[in-house]
Design an enzyme around this catalytic site. Structure first.
Site, PDB file in Angstrom:
ATOM      1  CG  ASP A 121      -1.828  -6.464  -2.586  1.00  0.00           C
ATOM      2  OD1 ASP A 121      -1.563  -7.218  -1.634  1.00  0.00           O
ATOM      3  OD2 ASP A 121      -2.774  -5.657  -2.566  1.00  0.00           O
ATOM      4  CB  SER A 122       2.599  -8.050   0.579  1.00  0.00           C
ATOM      5  OG  SER A 122       1.580  -8.021   1.537  1.00  0.00           O
TER       6      SER A 122
ATOM      7  CB  THR B 149       0.687  -4.303   6.160  1.00  0.00           C
ATOM      8  OG1 THR B 149      -0.550  -4.186   5.457  1.00  0.00           O
ATOM      9  CG2 THR B 149       1.332  -2.950   6.314  1.00  0.00           C
ATOM     10  CG  ASP B 150      -2.535  -7.619   3.190  1.00  0.00           C
ATOM     11  OD1 ASP B 150      -2.877  -6.954   4.186  1.00  0.00           O
ATOM     12  OD2 ASP B 150      -3.115  -7.534   2.087  1.00  0.00           O
TER      13      ASP B 150
ATOM     14  CB  THR C 186      -0.931   0.003   1.240  1.00  0.00           C
ATOM     15  OG1 THR C 186      -1.790  -1.119   1.120  1.00  0.00           O
ATOM     16  CG2 THR C 186      -1.756   1.267   1.327  1.00  0.00           C
TER      17      THR C 186
ATOM     18  CD  GLN D 158      -7.229 -22.900  16.477  1.00  0.00           C
ATOM     19  OE1 GLN D 158      -8.203 -22.302  16.933  1.00  0.00           O
ATOM     20  NE2 GLN D 158      -7.336 -24.058  15.868  1.00  0.00           N
ATOM     21  CB  CYS D 159      -3.625 -18.701  22.165  1.00  0.00           C
ATOM     22  SG  CYS D 159      -5.005 -19.620  22.801  1.00  0.00           S
TER      23      CYS D 159
END
Ligand code: ASN
Length: 357
Positions: free
Chosen positions: A73-74, A105-106, A29, A293-294
């Protein structure tokens, strides 16, 4: 796959100061413009950076900019581009004191993690940054992120770089690259490191968290790794998983490694069909890496009965590693080693600060 780079705009910002920084523009971006045809943001030619950030002329060091031929775009990043970025850094390592990678950033956390593995014995700063708003927009966060990332990259004490590692700078915070995670898609504070302290905070002054920054070492030369094995996947557990689906995943031709995103402290269902699928997979040489997943806390296999079984099957504990670091570490180790046992052994070790052991 090879991605060509073109060197742009150097002479106007050469000021013959002692420190030299190479900035590698990959897209994201930060460098995008609104395309009225497609009605969406698309990467633009980075030649315009000097128009948008005239402050670069005032920097106290020499800046060289390289841009990937086709900025992306990443969301379109690939392991081949990680290797290309690592190669650029490696090939220019003697010439420059520090490196800044401008990236979307993605997937920045994946790229930062991958670079930390590909650049073994790194002794100079490699700082990734990007933005939530394009650089041409008045309220953009790009300018501050870019300038502070450059300041941090060029910072030295007694002639030594302060941050000789891969790091992410974003919205006032410097994070270890392989500990960072994108946590926010609309606010400016996009990145956090849940399980490792920030390396620095930029306010009126830039305050470095010295005890947590990797030590400066030059006894071993930089070693570039160029092999990443893409025969891996991330499998996130959820209540209601169907056996047929899980079976098909583990029996995918060529699959070599799975990052298993488990519940809490590394727990998974104890139903026999599920454990049998995992057992058959590990017996067939597929490496399974247990990541929670935490975001906070760590995998402790054996604390609950629901994770003890995983330990018995030979699933490797990922401790407090992020999923981004886990999958890139797996690609890296599978690209380097042939034996699943060796890969398992190395997965459990801390290679470059990516996990607490
Ligand atoms: N889609 C963009 C990218 O990752 C998002 C951003 O950079 N803020 O390239």
């Amino acid at each position: 796959m090879s991605y060509k780079t073109s060197k742009i705009t150097t002479s106007s910002i050469k000021n013959n100061r002692a420190t030299s920084v190479l900035m590698i523009y990959t897209g994201g971006t930060l460098g995008m413009v609104f395309d009225s045809k497609s009605k969406s943001l698309v990467p633009f030619n980075f030649n315009e950076i000097l128009t948008n950030v005239p402050e670069l002329h005032r920097l106290e060091f020499e800046l060289t900019i390289l841009a990937l031929e086709k900025p992306i775009d990443s969301a379109n990043i690939k392991p081949a581009i990680w290797v290309e970025i690592a190669r650029i850094i490696h090939d220019n390592f003697e010439e420059f004191d520090a490196f800044v990678v401008l990236h979307g950033t993605d997937t920045m956390a994946y790229t930062a993690s991958a670079l930390s593995f590909l650049l073994e014995n790194l002794s100079k700063p490699v700082i990734l940054t990007g933005a939530q708003l394009p650089i041409g927009i008045a309220r953009t966060d790009a300018r501050e992120n870019l300038i502070t990332a450059l300041e941090i990259a060029s910072a030295k004490i007694n002639g030594r770089p302060i941050v000789p590692e891969v790091a992410v700078y974003f919205n006032s915070y410097l994070l270890r690259g392989n500990r960072a995670k994108k946590k926010e898609s609309s606010q400016f504070n996009a990145f956090r490191s849940e399980n490792y302290p920030n390396l620095a905070e930029a306010g009126v002054t830039i305050d470095y968290n010295f005890p947590f920054i990797r030590p400066y070492r030059t006894d071993l030369p930089l070693q570039l790794h160029e092999q990443l094995d893409e025969n891996v996947m991330i499998l996130k557990l959820f209540p209601g998983m169907q056996q047929g689906l899980i079976h098909n995943i583990f029996n995918t031709k060529g699959l070599k490694g799975v990052v298993l995103e488990t519940y809490g402290a590394g727990n998974a269902p104890s139903e026999s069909w599920f454990l049998d699928e995992l057992k058959q997979a590990t017996d067939a040489g597929i490496v399974i890496f247990n990541v929670s997943q935490c975001d906070g806390g760590r995998v402790l296999q054996g604390t609950y009965q629901t994770s003890r079984k995983l330990e018995e099957i030979g699933v490797v504990s990922g401790s407090d590693i992020t999923t981004e670091a886990a999958i890139t570490k797996m690609m890296f180790l599978l690209g380097k080693e042939n034996s699943p046992e060796r890969v398992k052994f190395d997965l459990e070790r801390d290679i470059c600060g990516e996990m607490s052991v």
